[in-house]
Design a protein around this motif. Structure first.
Motif, PDB file in Angstrom:
ATOM      1  N   ARG A   1      87.255  82.202  85.640  1.00 64.87           N
ATOM      2  CA  ARG A   1      88.349  82.957  86.262  1.00 64.87           C
ATOM      3  C   ARG A   1      88.179  83.096  87.758  1.00 64.87           C
ATOM      4  N   SER A   2      86.993  82.717  88.247  1.00 57.14           N
ATOM      5  CA  SER A   2      86.755  82.753  89.693  1.00 57.14           C
ATOM      6  C   SER A   2      87.099  81.428  90.360  1.00 57.14           C
ATOM      7  N   LYS A   3      87.500  80.444  89.569  1.00 59.62           N
ATOM      8  CA  LYS A   3      87.803  79.115  90.080  1.00 59.62           C
ATOM      9  C   LYS A   3      89.312  78.937  90.227  1.00 59.62           C
ATOM     10  N   ASP A   4      89.718  78.220  91.268  1.00 61.91           N
ATOM     11  CA  ASP A   4      91.135  77.936  91.482  1.00 61.91           C
ATOM     12  C   ASP A   4      91.424  76.491  91.131  1.00 61.91           C
ATOM     13  N   ARG A   5      92.370  76.281  90.219  1.00 65.78           N
ATOM     14  CA  ARG A   5      92.781  74.935  89.849  1.00 65.78           C
ATOM     15  C   ARG A   5      94.304  74.844  89.992  1.00 65.78           C
ATOM     16  N   PRO A   6      94.782  74.507  91.184  1.00 69.15           N
ATOM     17  CA  PRO A   6      96.225  74.483  91.416  1.00 69.15           C
ATOM     18  C   PRO A   6      96.978  73.566  90.462  1.00 69.15           C
ATOM     19  N   GLY A   7      96.346  72.499  90.015  1.00 72.92           N
ATOM     20  CA  GLY A   7      97.044  71.543  89.156  1.00 72.92           C
ATOM     21  C   GLY A   7      97.063  71.894  87.694  1.00 72.92           C
ATOM     22  N   VAL A   8      96.485  73.022  87.318  1.00 72.98           N
ATOM     23  CA  VAL A   8      96.501  73.484  85.929  1.00 72.98           C
ATOM     24  C   VAL A   8      97.451  74.678  85.844  1.00 72.98           C
ATOM     25  N   PRO A   9      98.454  74.650  84.963  1.00 69.25           N
ATOM     26  CA  PRO A   9      99.418  75.751  84.912  1.00 69.25           C
ATOM     27  C   PRO A   9      98.786  77.138  84.827  1.00 69.25           C
ATOM     28  N   LEU A  10      97.700  77.311  84.069  1.00 63.86           N
ATOM     29  CA  LEU A  10      97.040  78.615  84.018  1.00 63.86           C
ATOM     30  C   LEU A  10      96.141  78.874  85.218  1.00 63.86           C
ATOM     31  N   GLY A  11      95.970  77.853  86.080  1.00 64.19           N
ATOM     32  CA  GLY A  11      95.338  78.061  87.375  1.00 64.19           C
ATOM     33  C   GLY A  11      93.830  78.147  87.389  1.00 64.19           C
ATOM     34  N   ARG A  12      93.154  77.788  86.288  1.00 63.80           N
ATOM     35  CA  ARG A  12      91.694  77.900  86.237  1.00 63.80           C
ATOM     36  C   ARG A  12      91.141  76.972  85.157  1.00 63.80           C
ATOM     37  N   PRO A  13      89.820  76.719  85.170  1.00 68.87           N
ATOM     38  CA  PRO A  13      89.202  76.045  84.035  1.00 68.87           C
ATOM     39  C   PRO A  13      89.164  76.981  82.826  1.00 68.87           C
ATOM     40  N   GLY A  14      88.783  76.421  81.697  1.00 68.45           N
ATOM     41  CA  GLY A  14      88.653  77.234  80.495  1.00 68.45           C
ATOM     42  C   GLY A  14      87.247  77.746  80.293  1.00 68.45           C
ATOM     43  N   ASP A  15      87.122  78.725  79.410  1.00 65.13           N
ATOM     44  CA  ASP A  15      85.841  79.278  78.998  1.00 65.13           C
ATOM     45  C   ASP A  15      85.469  78.648  77.655  1.00 65.13           C
ATOM     46  N   ALA A  16      84.208  78.304  77.472  1.00 63.61           N
ATOM     47  CA  ALA A  16      83.777  77.684  76.216  1.00 63.61           C
ATOM     48  C   ALA A  16      84.141  78.536  75.010  1.00 63.61           C
ATOM     49  N   ARG A  17      84.145  79.843  75.171  1.00 69.44           N
ATOM     50  CA  ARG A  17      84.480  80.728  74.049  1.00 69.44           C
ATOM     51  C   ARG A  17      85.954  80.615  73.665  1.00 69.44           C
ATOM     52  N   GLU A  18      86.785  80.189  74.610  1.00 73.26           N
ATOM     53  CA  GLU A  18      88.199  79.987  74.286  1.00 73.26           C
ATOM     54  C   GLU A  18      88.388  78.762  73.399  1.00 73.26           C
ATOM     55  N   VAL A  19      87.549  77.767  73.592  1.00 70.97           N
ATOM     56  CA  VAL A  19      87.568  76.601  72.703  1.00 70.97           C
ATOM     57  C   VAL A  19      86.992  76.985  71.347  1.00 70.97           C
ATOM     58  N   ALA A  20      85.884  77.713  71.363  1.00 73.35           N
ATOM     59  CA  ALA A  20      85.223  78.113  70.123  1.00 73.35           C
ATOM     60  C   ALA A  20      86.140  78.948  69.232  1.00 73.35           C
ATOM     61  N   ALA A  21      87.003  79.742  69.829  1.00 76.02           N
ATOM     62  CA  ALA A  21      87.918  80.569  69.038  1.00 76.02           C
ATOM     63  C   ALA A  21      88.887  79.708  68.237  1.00 76.02           C
ATOM     64  N   VAL A  22      89.321  78.587  68.826  1.00 82.71           N
ATOM     65  CA  VAL A  22      90.213  77.676  68.107  1.00 82.71           C
ATOM     66  C   VAL A  22      89.455  76.977  66.981  1.00 82.71           C
ATOM     67  N   VAL A  23      88.208  76.571  67.254  1.00 80.07           N
ATOM     68  CA  VAL A  23      87.388  75.957  66.211  1.00 80.07           C
ATOM     69  C   VAL A  23      87.183  76.941  65.062  1.00 80.07           C
ATOM     70  N   ALA A  24      86.901  78.187  65.385  1.00 83.57           N
ATOM     71  CA  ALA A  24      86.673  79.190  64.348  1.00 83.57           C
ATOM     72  C   ALA A  24      87.911  79.375  63.477  1.00 83.57           C
ATOM     73  N   PHE A  25      89.081  79.320  64.071  1.00 86.37           N
ATOM     74  CA  PHE A  25      90.309  79.396  63.264  1.00 86.37           C
ATOM     75  C   PHE A  25      90.400  78.209  62.319  1.00 86.37           C
ATOM     76  N   LEU A  26      90.178  77.004  62.830  1.00 85.69           N
ATOM     77  CA  LEU A  26      90.282  75.817  61.994  1.00 85.69           C
ATOM     78  C   LEU A  26      89.233  75.810  60.890  1.00 85.69           C
ATOM     79  N   ALA A  27      88.130  76.513  61.092  1.00 84.62           N
ATOM     80  CA  ALA A  27      87.071  76.602  60.088  1.00 84.62           C
ATOM     81  C   ALA A  27      87.342  77.665  59.036  1.00 84.62           C
TER      82      ALA A  27
END
Length: 264
Positions: free
Chosen positions: A201-227
């Motif tokens: 959340r401290s990073k600026d990514r103008p070319g990404v609509p949400l404006g930042r990189p993702g957090d690994a835990r945000e990916v893990a939450a999707v994996v946990a749902f699929l599991a």
């Protein structure tokens, strides 16, 4: 909703997305098999976090360049866990070379690790799930499962191939109660992207609509749902976790340096 997963394996779970996923699955009530390639200390750290949640952690080294021996590691972990309900293929590698400069050895290394080793490990995992009331096969791919990137011919080919493999597995194993899905991350703040222990959340990514990189835990939450039992009717799907990057195209998403595009 009769599926109650209690035993999972996450490859490449010594750091980044793999570590976050192992911890998320432990929080969901699963014992976890943890693998590492070069960072045993990182894997032990993951194991401590899993155990702090009251679950069992089993740690093994898995070398995805050693085929088919990498599949033997999956067999060993499943035996120690007493079976297998969820398998997350996260271990992988990347490359960065223009198509015309890409050496055959480099091509073979990337495709072998990202596709051939994944095939072996997923197949071994699926065999442990047969007759066990179902299972969840989940492969971590990339946004480049869907769109290519300049300078990543072997990586793009392997991730496209892994996505196709998982769709075929979904067709063939659905009757066995085994689902097969992919999770396709964009830029995630992990050691692989040179952002270990950094707040995305401290990073600026103008070319990404949400404006930042993702957090690994945000990916893990999707994996946990699929599991989970709740994902029983999801198979052959690819869940993109990229902050909207694919809506921009991966070149634009990672290379735009201003927000001018937002003004239309």
């Amino acid at each position: 909703m009769t599926f109650h997963p209690t035993r999972a394996i996450v490859t490449g779970s010594d750091s980044g997305i793999g570590k976050a996923t192992a911890v998320a699955l432990a929080a969901a009530g699963m014992d976890v098999g943890i693998t590492w390639h070069s960072d045993e200390d990182g894997a032990r750290d993951t194991a401590r976090e899993v155990e702090a949640l009251g679950r069992m952690a089993v740690v093994r080294r898995l070398d995805a360049t050693d085929i088919p021996a990498c599949g033997d590691v999956v067999d060993d972990l499943a035996a120690e866990l007493g079976g297998l309900d969820v398998f997350v293929n996260n271990a992988g590698t990347g490359d960065n070379a223009p198509f015309l400069d890409l050496a055959l050895d480099q091509w073979r290394h990337t495709v072998s690790v990202d596709l051939e080793a994944a095939f072996i490990c997923l197949q071994r995992a699926a065999r442990h799930m047969l007759g066990g009331g179902g299972g969840r096969l989940i492969a971590i791919t990339s946004v480049h499962e869907h769109q290519p990137r300049v300078g990543a011919a072997a990586y793009d080919a392997a991730k496209h191939g892994l996505g196709g493999l998982m769709k075929t597995v979904a067709l063939e194993l659905g009757r066995e109660g085994i689902t097969a899905n992919t999770v396709a991350p964009g830029e995630i703040a992990t050691p692989m992207t040179g952002q270990a222990d950094e707040d995305p959340r401290s990073k600026d990514r103008p070319g990404v609509p949400l404006g930042r990189p993702g957090d690994a835990r945000e990916v893990a939450a999707v994996v946990a749902f699929l599991a989970s039992a709740e994902a029983a009717y999801v198979t052959g799907a690819s869940y993109v976790v990229d902050g909207g990057m694919l809506q921009m195209g991966p070149q634009a998403g990672s290379h735009l340096e201003s927000d001018d595009w937002r003004r239309g």
